[in-house]
Design a protein around this motif. Structure first.
Motif: not given
Length: 335
Positions: A28-37
């Motif tokens: 439910g919190h998504g996947i962070k893409v690399g080191n960018i917001p």
């Protein structure tokens, strides 16, 4: 029916696998893409409907993919959604099975934030009332949406919205919506992913919060692609305590010849029985002269959220005409 079962098992397995990772990804919190917001996520929902007139249907109603993020000054969102991907009418005069997977641009916008105002540009849910501003069905109280959200005003605006926080007006916001183009999702055959096929929308809104209560007032005008111009006015309120929420919205719509929707609205109460368990009661009433329909009906619902991003919802609608009574059940999840 086999396809529906396979889809249900697939997404059920996805739920189990993603929720199992306690130290990394959280459902439910998504996947962070690399080191960018920037995050990638989405949601889906299965739905079952049984209508007293004899129709029975199952469908994969929504599947959405989202990219979103924020910085100190900017928020951004892109959401692609496929609607009614798979549906099968199990019983009724129009018994059939259909598959239709086409991604549409549901939301695509950027926010620029300053101390007293926020500028949003792109395609977004119109800043009207309360219900219309909850775009993810997992977070809504019931499987069905009130009639006022579907027919009184444009569900989406493709243009700009300016939200202004007047100095000295605690918890108050003025909104101005401007659209002077066709829907951002318009494609070759001129269909659009919106509840109305419009090429203009001007709207004003005022939000006021006082203690446990909140009020929203909206008025605007929109032009359909066929040239018809309509106007609307709406008011909404919400009162929220720790376990109980009372919410309502009402409005009218008219054109140069008179009222097209003399009245349309609902009042809903939601009570939290225990953590994750909610009982819902709603009454709706409307007269829609465009569709030639009017009705007053009640909705009794129950929503269970075993974990935050998963919702199982059941509801029964009691209409003036017995043949319109229906039972709805849905399973939805954010990932």
């Amino acid at each position: 029916m086999k396809r529906f079962i396979y889809l249900f098992l697939f997404f059920g397995t996805l739920l189990t696998l993603t929720h199992a990772d306690e130290d990394g990804y959280h459902l439910g919190h998504g996947i962070k893409v690399g080191n960018i917001p920037l995050y990638a996520g989405g949601y889906f929902s299965f739905e079952y409907e049984n209508v007293n007139d004899g129709k029975e249907e199952v469908k994969l109603d929504d599947f959405s993919l989202m990219l979103y993020g924020e910085t100190e000054r900017f928020d951004y969102m892109m959401e692609l959604e496929a609607n009614d991907i798979y549906s099968e009418v199990l019983r009724g005069p129009d018994k059939n099975e259909s598959v239709n997977f086409r991604l549409h641009i549901e939301r695509f916008y950027v926010d620029y934030k300053q101390e007293q105002y926020t500028l949003r540009a792109g395609k977004f849910n119109s800043f009207i009332g309360f219900w219309n501003r909850i775009p993810i069905n997992v977070l809504r109280d019931t499987t069905s949406n009130p009639e006022i959200v579907q027919y009184l005003f444009p569900h989406f605006t493709s243009g700009v919205n300016v939200a202004y926080h007047p100095e000295g007006w605690d918890e108050s916001v003025l909104n101005v919506m401007l659209q002077e183009t066709k829907d951002l999702d318009a494609y070759v055959n001129e269909a659009v992913y919106n509840n109305m096929d419009i090429n203009r929308h001007y709207g004003l809104g005022l939000e006021v919060t006082s203690g446990l209560s909140a009020y929203r007032f909206n008025a605007g005008t929109f032009r359909l692609r066929n040239g018809e111009v309509r106007y609307y006015a709406a008011a909404a309120f919400s009162y929220e305590e720790s376990r109980f929420t009372l919410q309502g919205e009402a409005g009218i719509q008219f054109d140069e010849d008179g009222l097209t929707i003399p009245y349309m609205g609902y009042v809903q109460g939601t009570y939290s029985i225990a953590d994750g368990h909610e009982a819902i009661a709603r009454i709706e009433s409307y007269e829609d002269r465009v569709r030639g329909k009017h009705d007053t009906f009640g909705v009794l619902g129950y929503t269970w959220r075993p974990i935050y991003p998963v919702a199982l919802k059941g509801e029964y609608q009691m209409h003036r005409q017995d043949g319109d009574n229906r039972f709805l059940f849905s399973v939805s999840m954010m990932f």
